[in-house]
Scaffold this motif. Sequence first.
Motif, PDB file in Angstrom:
ATOM      1  N   TYR A  11      41.616 -63.688-131.946  1.00 60.52           N
ATOM      2  CA  TYR A  11      42.305 -64.713-131.463  1.00 60.52           C
ATOM      3  C   TYR A  11      41.396 -64.438-130.034  1.00 60.52           C
ATOM      4  O   TYR A  11      41.771 -63.340-129.018  1.00 60.52           O
ATOM      5  CB  TYR A  11      43.078 -65.338-131.184  1.00 60.52           C
ATOM      6  CG  TYR A  11      43.881 -65.547-132.646  1.00 60.52           C
ATOM      7  CD1 TYR A  11      45.363 -65.163-132.573  1.00 60.52           C
ATOM      8  CD2 TYR A  11      43.470 -65.989-133.670  1.00 60.52           C
ATOM      9  CE1 TYR A  11      45.642 -65.539-133.360  1.00 60.52           C
ATOM     10  CE2 TYR A  11      43.713 -65.644-134.593  1.00 60.52           C
ATOM     11  CZ  TYR A  11      45.399 -65.698-134.661  1.00 60.52           C
ATOM     12  OH  TYR A  11      46.147 -66.045-135.865  1.00 60.52           O
TER      13      TYR A  11
ATOM     14  N   ARG B 271      36.792 -57.247-133.496  1.00 60.76           N
ATOM     15  CA  ARG B 271      36.118 -58.133-134.881  1.00 60.76           C
ATOM     16  C   ARG B 271      36.651 -57.032-135.927  1.00 60.76           C
ATOM     17  O   ARG B 271      36.779 -58.507-137.030  1.00 60.76           O
ATOM     18  CB  ARG B 271      34.587 -57.946-134.721  1.00 60.76           C
ATOM     19  CG  ARG B 271      33.508 -57.340-133.664  1.00 60.76           C
ATOM     20  CD  ARG B 271      32.747 -57.560-133.503  1.00 60.76           C
ATOM     21  NE  ARG B 271      31.275 -56.100-133.831  1.00 60.76           N
ATOM     22  CZ  ARG B 271      31.612 -55.609-132.437  1.00 60.76           C
ATOM     23  NH1 ARG B 271      32.041 -55.781-131.851  1.00 60.76           N
ATOM     24  NH2 ARG B 271      31.539 -53.867-132.984  1.00 60.76           N
TER      25      ARG B 271
ATOM     26  N   TRP C 290      39.345 -69.069-133.134  1.00 60.13           N
ATOM     27  CA  TRP C 290      40.696 -67.975-134.120  1.00 60.13           C
ATOM     28  C   TRP C 290      38.905 -68.352-134.497  1.00 60.13           C
ATOM     29  O   TRP C 290      38.303 -68.245-135.644  1.00 60.13           O
ATOM     30  CB  TRP C 290      41.392 -68.704-134.896  1.00 60.13           C
ATOM     31  CG  TRP C 290      41.228 -67.714-136.104  1.00 60.13           C
ATOM     32  CD1 TRP C 290      41.442 -66.562-136.737  1.00 60.13           C
ATOM     33  CD2 TRP C 290      41.975 -68.505-137.478  1.00 60.13           C
ATOM     34  NE1 TRP C 290      41.747 -66.304-138.219  1.00 60.13           N
ATOM     35  CE2 TRP C 290      42.427 -67.539-138.657  1.00 60.13           C
ATOM     36  CE3 TRP C 290      43.156 -69.860-137.466  1.00 60.13           C
ATOM     37  CZ2 TRP C 290      43.316 -67.669-139.622  1.00 60.13           C
ATOM     38  CZ3 TRP C 290      43.957 -69.749-138.529  1.00 60.13           C
ATOM     39  CH2 TRP C 290      44.145 -68.591-139.624  1.00 60.13           C
ATOM     40  N   PRO C 291      38.276 -66.663-134.747  1.00 60.54           N
ATOM     41  CA  PRO C 291      36.771 -66.213-135.523  1.00 60.54           C
ATOM     42  C   PRO C 291      36.560 -65.839-136.462  1.00 60.54           C
ATOM     43  O   PRO C 291      35.753 -66.470-137.304  1.00 60.54           O
ATOM     44  CB  PRO C 291      36.122 -64.621-134.254  1.00 60.54           C
ATOM     45  CG  PRO C 291      37.465 -64.412-133.495  1.00 60.54           C
ATOM     46  CD  PRO C 291      38.551 -65.523-133.644  1.00 60.54           C
ATOM     47  N   ASP C 292      37.669 -65.605-137.449  1.00 62.29           N
ATOM     48  CA  ASP C 292      37.705 -65.701-138.869  1.00 62.29           C
ATOM     49  C   ASP C 292      37.677 -67.071-139.430  1.00 62.29           C
ATOM     50  O   ASP C 292      37.241 -67.586-141.031  1.00 62.29           O
ATOM     51  CB  ASP C 292      39.184 -64.987-139.819  1.00 62.29           C
ATOM     52  CG  ASP C 292      38.646 -63.207-139.151  1.00 62.29           C
ATOM     53  OD1 ASP C 292      39.994 -62.530-139.347  1.00 62.29           O
ATOM     54  OD2 ASP C 292      37.590 -63.375-139.077  1.00 62.29           O
ATOM     55  N   ALA C 293      38.491 -67.810-138.852  1.00 63.42           N
ATOM     56  CA  ALA C 293      37.949 -69.595-139.848  1.00 63.42           C
ATOM     57  C   ALA C 293      37.409 -70.295-139.079  1.00 63.42           C
ATOM     58  O   ALA C 293      37.471 -72.068-139.513  1.00 63.42           O
ATOM     59  CB  ALA C 293      39.652 -69.861-139.063  1.00 63.42           C
TER      60      ALA C 293
ATOM     61  N   SER D 214      39.946 -56.823-136.311  1.00 62.17           N
ATOM     62  CA  SER D 214      40.816 -57.743-136.690  1.00 62.17           C
ATOM     63  C   SER D 214      41.198 -59.376-136.802  1.00 62.17           C
ATOM     64  O   SER D 214      41.766 -60.000-137.090  1.00 62.17           O
ATOM     65  CB  SER D 214      41.938 -57.112-135.523  1.00 62.17           C
ATOM     66  OG  SER D 214      42.063 -57.558-134.390  1.00 62.17           O
ATOM     67  N   GLY D 215      38.873 -60.099-136.477  1.00 64.21           N
ATOM     68  CA  GLY D 215      39.362 -61.055-136.571  1.00 64.21           C
ATOM     69  C   GLY D 215      40.387 -61.353-134.777  1.00 64.21           C
ATOM     70  O   GLY D 215      41.573 -62.714-134.825  1.00 64.21           O
TER      71      GLY D 215
END
Length: 130
Positions: free
Chosen positions: A37, A32, A56-59, A34-35
């Motif tokens: 993949y 979480r 890609w969680p952050d995007a 580091s975001g």
Amino acid sequence: QVHLRESGGGSVQSGGSLRLSCTVSGDTSGYRASGAYMAWFRQAPGKEREGIAAFWPDAGKTYYSDSVKGRFTFSQDNAGKTMYLEMKSLRPEDTARYYCAGGGLGRASDILRARIYSDWGQGTLVTVSS
């Protein structure tokens, strides 16, 4: 340490469907933070491991290989503890051992490359007969 475990593999006829699951356990706080993949790969006998779907969680973006685009769908539960791969219109060439992977760090352009992932499950076998 993070552990991943796949399930849901099996034998199916061409044109059929399967849903694979991957449970993620252990300390995922690093993911979480580091975001990182998350992804699905597959490897057929005698072939290299192929990245087929990644998130890609952050995007909030999902990526697919051309070989599965339009047939396979990546999803995960809200807690991020279970990943799914919904597979439809299966073909004999989809026969492979399927792996989930986590901890992917690097450029988004490498998101389907195995070398950027640190954690792997043991795989689940999918066999598609014609």
